[in-house]
Design a protein around this motif. Structure first.
Motif, PDB file in Angstrom:
ATOM      1  N   VAL A 191      -8.780  -4.325  -7.922  1.00 24.27           N
ATOM      2  CA  VAL A 191      -8.461  -3.279  -8.885  1.00 24.27           C
ATOM      3  C   VAL A 191      -8.707  -3.827 -10.279  1.00 24.27           C
ATOM      4  O   VAL A 191      -8.041  -4.771 -10.709  1.00 24.27           O
ATOM      5  CB  VAL A 191      -6.996  -2.813  -8.746  1.00 24.27           C
ATOM      6  CG1 VAL A 191      -6.686  -1.726  -9.772  1.00 24.27           C
ATOM      7  CG2 VAL A 191      -6.722  -2.314  -7.337  1.00 24.27           C
ATOM      8  N   ASN A 192      -9.683  -3.269 -10.970  1.00 22.21           N
ATOM      9  CA  ASN A 192      -9.997  -3.700 -12.332  1.00 22.21           C
ATOM     10  C   ASN A 192     -10.249  -5.209 -12.403  1.00 22.21           C
ATOM     11  O   ASN A 192      -9.830  -5.877 -13.347  1.00 22.21           O
ATOM     12  CB  ASN A 192      -8.875  -3.295 -13.294  1.00 22.21           C
ATOM     13  CG  ASN A 192      -9.360  -3.132 -14.728  1.00 22.21           C
ATOM     14  OD1 ASN A 192     -10.558  -3.033 -14.982  1.00 22.21           O
ATOM     15  ND2 ASN A 192      -8.438  -3.113 -15.674  1.00 22.21           N
ATOM     16  N   GLY A 193     -10.914  -5.719 -11.357  1.00 24.70           N
ATOM     17  CA  GLY A 193     -11.252  -7.131 -11.323  1.00 24.70           C
ATOM     18  C   GLY A 193     -10.156  -8.051 -10.820  1.00 24.70           C
ATOM     19  O   GLY A 193     -10.334  -9.272 -10.806  1.00 24.70           O
ATOM     20  N   VAL A 194      -9.027  -7.485 -10.393  1.00 25.49           N
ATOM     21  CA  VAL A 194      -7.884  -8.284  -9.934  1.00 25.49           C
ATOM     22  C   VAL A 194      -7.672  -8.060  -8.444  1.00 25.49           C
ATOM     23  O   VAL A 194      -7.578  -6.907  -7.992  1.00 25.49           O
ATOM     24  CB  VAL A 194      -6.600  -7.909 -10.711  1.00 25.49           C
ATOM     25  CG1 VAL A 194      -5.411  -8.737 -10.211  1.00 25.49           C
ATOM     26  CG2 VAL A 194      -6.804  -8.092 -12.209  1.00 25.49           C
ATOM     27  N   HIS A 195      -7.578  -9.137  -7.674  1.00 27.30           N
ATOM     28  CA  HIS A 195      -7.279  -9.008  -6.251  1.00 27.30           C
ATOM     29  C   HIS A 195      -5.814  -8.604  -6.069  1.00 27.30           C
ATOM     30  O   HIS A 195      -4.907  -9.203  -6.662  1.00 27.30           O
ATOM     31  CB  HIS A 195      -7.536 -10.330  -5.530  1.00 27.30           C
ATOM     32  CG  HIS A 195      -8.977 -10.554  -5.204  1.00 27.30           C
ATOM     33  ND1 HIS A 195      -9.616  -9.962  -4.139  1.00 27.30           N
ATOM     34  CD2 HIS A 195      -9.927 -11.297  -5.826  1.00 27.30           C
ATOM     35  CE1 HIS A 195     -10.874 -10.325  -4.101  1.00 27.30           C
ATOM     36  NE2 HIS A 195     -11.095 -11.139  -5.123  1.00 27.30           N
ATOM     37  N   VAL A 196      -5.606  -7.581  -5.238  1.00 28.27           N
ATOM     38  CA  VAL A 196      -4.269  -7.050  -4.984  1.00 28.27           C
ATOM     39  C   VAL A 196      -4.026  -7.049  -3.479  1.00 28.27           C
ATOM     40  O   VAL A 196      -4.826  -6.512  -2.709  1.00 28.27           O
ATOM     41  CB  VAL A 196      -4.125  -5.617  -5.538  1.00 28.27           C
ATOM     42  CG1 VAL A 196      -2.722  -5.084  -5.259  1.00 28.27           C
ATOM     43  CG2 VAL A 196      -4.424  -5.587  -7.038  1.00 28.27           C
ATOM     44  N   HIS A 197      -2.909  -7.647  -3.059  1.00 25.84           N
ATOM     45  CA  HIS A 197      -2.553  -7.761  -1.648  1.00 25.84           C
ATOM     46  C   HIS A 197      -1.275  -6.953  -1.388  1.00 25.84           C
ATOM     47  O   HIS A 197      -0.305  -7.053  -2.137  1.00 25.84           O
ATOM     48  CB  HIS A 197      -2.325  -9.224  -1.275  1.00 25.84           C
ATOM     49  CG  HIS A 197      -3.442 -10.121  -1.714  1.00 25.84           C
ATOM     50  ND1 HIS A 197      -4.524 -10.414  -0.922  1.00 25.84           N
ATOM     51  CD2 HIS A 197      -3.649 -10.786  -2.890  1.00 25.84           C
ATOM     52  CE1 HIS A 197      -5.350 -11.224  -1.568  1.00 25.84           C
ATOM     53  NE2 HIS A 197      -4.837 -11.460  -2.771  1.00 25.84           N
ATOM     54  N   ALA A 198      -1.271  -6.179  -0.308  1.00 30.29           N
ATOM     55  CA  ALA A 198      -0.132  -5.319   0.019  1.00 30.29           C
ATOM     56  C   ALA A 198       0.558  -5.804   1.290  1.00 30.29           C
ATOM     57  O   ALA A 198      -0.096  -6.052   2.306  1.00 30.29           O
ATOM     58  CB  ALA A 198      -0.583  -3.870   0.196  1.00 30.29           C
ATOM     59  N   VAL A 199       1.878  -5.926   1.230  1.00 28.16           N
ATOM     60  CA  VAL A 199       2.702  -6.314   2.377  1.00 28.16           C
ATOM     61  C   VAL A 199       3.645  -5.155   2.688  1.00 28.16           C
ATOM     62  O   VAL A 199       4.248  -4.576   1.778  1.00 28.16           O
ATOM     63  CB  VAL A 199       3.520  -7.590   2.062  1.00 28.16           C
ATOM     64  CG1 VAL A 199       4.470  -7.917   3.205  1.00 28.16           C
ATOM     65  CG2 VAL A 199       2.600  -8.758   1.764  1.00 28.16           C
ATOM     66  N   ARG A 200       3.790  -4.821   3.971  1.00 29.79           N
ATOM     67  CA  ARG A 200       4.750  -3.804   4.404  1.00 29.79           C
ATOM     68  C   ARG A 200       5.648  -4.442   5.457  1.00 29.79           C
ATOM     69  O   ARG A 200       5.182  -4.823   6.533  1.00 29.79           O
ATOM     70  CB  ARG A 200       4.025  -2.582   4.989  1.00 29.79           C
ATOM     71  CG  ARG A 200       3.124  -1.870   3.985  1.00 29.79           C
ATOM     72  CD  ARG A 200       3.945  -1.213   2.885  1.00 29.79           C
ATOM     73  NE  ARG A 200       3.096  -0.612   1.850  1.00 29.79           N
ATOM     74  CZ  ARG A 200       2.761  -1.208   0.722  1.00 29.79           C
ATOM     75  NH1 ARG A 200       3.166  -2.450   0.502  1.00 29.79           N
ATOM     76  NH2 ARG A 200       2.019  -0.606  -0.167  1.00 29.79           N
ATOM     77  N   LEU A 201       6.930  -4.550   5.147  1.00 29.47           N
ATOM     78  CA  LEU A 201       7.821  -5.338   5.994  1.00 29.47           C
ATOM     79  C   LEU A 201       9.215  -4.718   6.019  1.00 29.47           C
ATOM     80  O   LEU A 201       9.770  -4.365   4.968  1.00 29.47           O
ATOM     81  CB  LEU A 201       7.906  -6.768   5.440  1.00 29.47           C
ATOM     82  CG  LEU A 201       8.497  -7.841   6.351  1.00 29.47           C
ATOM     83  CD1 LEU A 201       7.572  -8.117   7.533  1.00 29.47           C
ATOM     84  CD2 LEU A 201       8.711  -9.133   5.564  1.00 29.47           C
TER      85      LEU A 201
END
Length: 259
Positions: A191-201
Motif C-alpha cells: 500500500v503506497n509502497g509499504v508492505h502491510v501484513h494482516a493477522v486474524r486471530l
C-alpha cells in the motif's frame, strides 16, 4: 434601560445512528446518550428506511454499517443537508472522489470518514509517518479478531498512505527487499509502497505495529485497542466538530492539531 438581546444558543446536534444494532453501533448509541451537547435522534438497523432519519429530525448521521451500504447512506445524508460521520470501511479513493463531487453541490455539509476513531491509534499513525523518513526500512502489521471483514484494515491502509507520502516528500527510496519469488504472497499487500501484513486471530481486538529499521536499530510504534470503548471519544469528537468543517475530511487526524 433595556437589556441587550442575546443570540439564541446553538442547537445540539441531533444524531441518527445507522447500524445501531451492531457491536460498534450499540456502544455508539450509549456514547451519544452520555455525551454532553449531543442528542440521540434515532437508532436505525439494516431494515429501517433511511427516511426515518429525516422523520426523527436528525441533523447528523453516524454511519456504522457495512461497506456496501455506506455510500448510499452518506449520499442520502448529504442530499438532505445532514452532516455525516462515517466509521464504515471500504471508502477507497474512487468513492471519496465521488463523494467530494456530491458535496460540491451541498457546500454547507460536512462529512468525516474515519478509518479509526481511536485517538491513540490516530496519534500512533501520525508518529509513525513522522519517523518513517529517518529509517531505511518500514513494514506494517495489523492484527484483528477473526470476524473482521476487510484486510488490510482501513487503519492500516491509512497509516501506509501517510507513511508512503511522508517518505516520498522526503525523497526516501523504497525499503530494501531482495525477494524475487513470492508465489503465495508471503510478503503481504503493498500500500503506497509499504508492505502491510494482516493477522486474524481469536482473542484479539484491534492492534497495529509499524516496524521501522535502520543500521543497528529498530523502532516499533504499536497501538492496542482492547475494547470498543477506545473509539467512543473519537466518535463524539467527530460529531461535535463535523458541522464546522464543510466538505470531506478523511481521517480523524484532520480534526486534531498535529502540525
Amino acid at each position: 434601560m433595556t437589556d441587550t438581546p442575546h443570540a439564541a444558543p446553538e442547537a445540539a446536534p441531533r444524531v441518527a445512528v445507522l447500524g445501531a444494532n451492531g457491536k460498534m453501533g450499540r456502544r455508539a448509541v450509549e456514547a451519544v446518550r452520555a455525551a454532553e451537547g449531543l442528542e440521540l435522534a434515532a437508532e436505525l438497523g439494516s431494515r429501517d428506511p433511511l427516511t426515518a432519519v429525516v422523520d426523527a429530525g436528525a441533523t447528523h448521521v453516524l454511519d456504522l454499517t457495512v461497506p456496501d451500504a455506506s455510500p448510499d447512506n452518506v449520499a442520502f445524508a448529504v442530499e438532505n443537508g445532514l452532516h455525516a460521520v462515517v466509521g464504515t470501511s471500504g471508502w477507497g479513493p474512487e468513492r471519496r472522489v465521488a463523494l467530494e463531487a456530491r458535496l460540491a453541490e451541498h457546500p454547507g455539509v460536512g462529512v468525516l470518514i474515519a478509518p479509526n476513531f481511536s485517538v491513540g491509534s490516530v496519534l500512533a499513525s501520525a508518529f509513525a509517518a513522522k519517523a518513517a523518513r529517518w529509517f531505511e526500512s518500514v513494514e506494517l502489521i495489523e492484527l484483528h479478531h477473526p470476524a473482521k471483514l476487510d484486510a488490510p484494515s482501513g487503519t492500516a491502509v491509512r497509516t501506509a498512505e501517510l507513511i508512503g507520502d511522508a517518505r516520498a516528500a522526503a525523497g526516501v527510496g523504497p525499503s530494501p527487499d531482495a525477494t524475487e519469488r513470492d508465489p503465495d504472497g508471503a510478503r503481504g499487500a503493498v500500500v503506497n509502497g509499504v508492505h502491510v501484513h494482516a493477522v486474524r486471530l481469536r482473542g484479539l481486538e484491534a492492534h497495529q505495529e509499524v516496524l521501522l529499521g535502520g543500521p543497528g536499530e529498530q523502532l516499533v510504534v504499536r497501538h492496542d485497542a482492547f475494547d470498543r470503548g477506545a473509539y467512543m471519544p473519537g466518535v463524539v469528537l467527530g460529531l461535535r466538530t463535523v458541522a464546522s468543517r464543510p466538505g470531506l475530511t478523511y481521517g480523524l487526524d484532520g480534526y486534531l492539531d498535529l502540525g
